[in-house]
Design a protein around this motif. Structure first.
Motif, PDB file in Angstrom:
ATOM      1  N   SER A 204     -32.220 -56.153 -66.232  1.00  0.00           N
ATOM      2  CA  SER A 204     -33.019 -56.867 -65.230  1.00  0.00           C
ATOM      3  C   SER A 204     -33.214 -55.945 -64.036  1.00  0.00           C
ATOM      4  CB  SER A 204     -32.340 -58.172 -64.803  1.00  0.00           C
ATOM      5  OG  SER A 204     -31.248 -57.917 -63.949  1.00  0.00           O
TER       6      SER A 204
ATOM      7  N   TYR B  30     -23.524 -60.537 -65.581  1.00  0.00           N
ATOM      8  CA  TYR B  30     -24.677 -59.954 -64.894  1.00  0.00           C
ATOM      9  C   TYR B  30     -24.266 -59.013 -63.764  1.00  0.00           C
ATOM     10  CZ  TYR B  30     -28.833 -60.118 -61.821  1.00  0.00           C
ATOM     11  OH  TYR B  30     -29.903 -59.811 -61.021  1.00  0.00           O
TER      12      TYR B  30
ATOM     13  N   TYR C 166     -29.296 -57.285 -72.124  1.00  0.00           N
ATOM     14  CA  TYR C 166     -30.426 -57.489 -71.238  1.00  0.00           C
ATOM     15  C   TYR C 166     -30.408 -56.414 -70.160  1.00  0.00           C
ATOM     16  CZ  TYR C 166     -31.178 -62.268 -72.981  1.00  0.00           C
ATOM     17  OH  TYR C 166     -31.437 -63.357 -73.753  1.00  0.00           O
TER      18      TYR C 166
ATOM     19  N   TYR D  58     -38.808 -59.638 -59.204  1.00  0.00           N
ATOM     20  CA  TYR D  58     -37.656 -59.727 -60.112  1.00  0.00           C
ATOM     21  C   TYR D  58     -38.205 -59.824 -61.529  1.00  0.00           C
ATOM     22  CZ  TYR D  58     -33.780 -61.647 -62.823  1.00  0.00           C
ATOM     23  OH  TYR D  58     -32.824 -61.861 -63.787  1.00  0.00           O
ATOM     24  N   LYS D  59     -37.543 -59.131 -62.443  1.00  0.00           N
ATOM     25  CA  LYS D  59     -37.978 -59.174 -63.838  1.00  0.00           C
ATOM     26  C   LYS D  59     -36.765 -59.000 -64.738  1.00  0.00           C
ATOM     27  CE  LYS D  59     -41.867 -57.124 -64.742  1.00  0.00           C
ATOM     28  NZ  LYS D  59     -42.820 -58.193 -65.126  1.00  0.00           N
ATOM     29  N   LYS D  60     -36.774 -59.738 -65.827  1.00  0.00           N
ATOM     30  CA  LYS D  60     -35.696 -59.643 -66.810  1.00  0.00           C
ATOM     31  C   LYS D  60     -36.301 -59.301 -68.163  1.00  0.00           C
ATOM     32  CE  LYS D  60     -32.057 -62.514 -68.950  1.00  0.00           C
ATOM     33  NZ  LYS D  60     -31.458 -63.877 -68.974  1.00  0.00           N
TER      34      LYS D  60
ATOM     35  N   SER E 180     -41.861 -57.180 -71.267  1.00  0.00           N
ATOM     36  CA  SER E 180     -40.443 -57.523 -71.277  1.00  0.00           C
ATOM     37  C   SER E 180     -39.697 -56.910 -72.464  1.00  0.00           C
ATOM     38  CB  SER E 180     -40.281 -59.052 -71.312  1.00  0.00           C
ATOM     39  OG  SER E 180     -40.873 -59.635 -70.176  1.00  0.00           O
TER      40      SER E 180
END
Length: 326
Positions: free
Chosen positions: A41, A95, A39, A25-27, A4
């Protein structure tokens, strides 16, 4: 988790993504570029969707970033197949403000690069956005500090000093060029064939060495606030005598700031003497409109014995203006 973490260097941020499956899904962890935390994502359905957005915070709410950037994504294999966006420039708040869908079948390990070409602060109340990486203000500040340091050294160590100032109790050394640039009166002394030009000496015998030193520190841009407050009246007299307009205005504003019953009559007299209209109006308002004349009744007799006749007339007219019948 290492998976991450986003690494940054200068204006470039890079996220190495491992083991990203076909429906995932990944953040990322937050990473700092400019004055904001950011961030990335990613999510995959049919396409690979990449989001870039600032961390929700007070600074991103009050000063949302205007980001100019390029985004790249490529696999980590030897083929290193690359996808790249065009240059984007937009306000990023949430976002959903920037989403890039990439038609790729990347699986396993791949890398996402974000290169910030510029970051600007977007003022909420309108106006032009300003870059957080602008060096104009920083260079100006550094240049000013360097110049003031040099001038302070010139004054303190009398480097190439070509002028002697005779005060009420001692002498000081200074530079004709600095004084001439600060005052048309000084400039006239050294420009014409006056005795000051020939002798490289001027007499300021109505000032003490301490007050004159503070005057010079103002002209050289190195004055300290406590010295200014201590010698305000002497500086006011010098500013009036040598036509140093900025210093005269500064003294007037300062004398008006701490006006009270204990000094109002003295300030009124100074205002009359040096034609300080704002200070004079403030003193008269303080005395008559705010009724503080009753606080200084014991001092009025002595004041009227020395006050100029026209000043007393103005005070009388002020009383009539306030007390006239409706």
């Amino acid at each position: 988790m290492a998976d991450s973490r986003v690494d940054t260097v200068a204006r470039l941020a890079q996220w190495k993504v491992d083991n990203f499956g076909p429906c995932s899904y990944k953040k990322s962890d937050p990473f700092k570029v400019g004055i904001w935390n950011w961030y990335l994502s990613i999510e995959r359905n049919r396409y690979l969707y990449i989001h870039l957005f600032p961390e929700p915070s007070r600074i991103s709410k009050e000063n949302p970033p205007v980001a100019k950037f390029i985004l790249r994504v490529f696999n980590a294999s030897s083929s290193r197949k690359l996808y790249i966006t065009s240059v984007h420039e937009r306000v990023l708040r949430t976002y959903d403000d920037f989403v890039w869908h990439v038609d790729t079948t990347f699986v396993g390990r791949f890398i996402i690069d974000v290169e910030f070409l510029d970051l600007k602060i977007c003022p909420l109340n309108g106006g032009e956005a300003s870059s957080v990486w602008s060096y104009d203000g920083k260079m100006q500040t550094i240049a000013e500090q360097s110049t003031l340091s040099c001038l302070s050294c010139m004054l303190d160590e009398a480097i190439y000093a070509d002028l002697t100032i005779i005060t009420s109790d001692g002498t000081l050394r200074a530079h004709k060029a600095i004084l001439s640039a600060s005052s048309p009166v000084f400039q006239s002394m050294f420009h014409h064939n006056l005795k000051e030009k020939e002798s490289s000496t001027i007499r300021i015998e109505d000032m003490s060495p301490e007050s004159c030193t503070v005057l010079l520190s103002y002209l050289y841009g190195t004055i300290k606030q406590e010295d200014f407050w201590k010698h305000r009246l002497a500086l006011l007299g010098a500013a009036n005598k040598y036509d140093i307009g900025g210093l005269k205005d500064l003294c007037e504003e300062s004398l008006l700031e701490d006006l009270n019953s204990g000094n109002v009559l003295e300030r009124l007299n100074e205002a009359w003497l040096y034609q300080l209209h704002k200070l004079k109006k403030g003193c008269l308002t303080f005395l008559f409109e705010f009724g503080k004349i009753y606080d200084v009744r014991d001092e009025m007799n002595n004041f009227f014995q020395h006050a100029h006749r026209e000043l007393m007339l103005e005070m009388f007219q002020e009383v009539l203006a306030i007390w006239k019948p409706v």
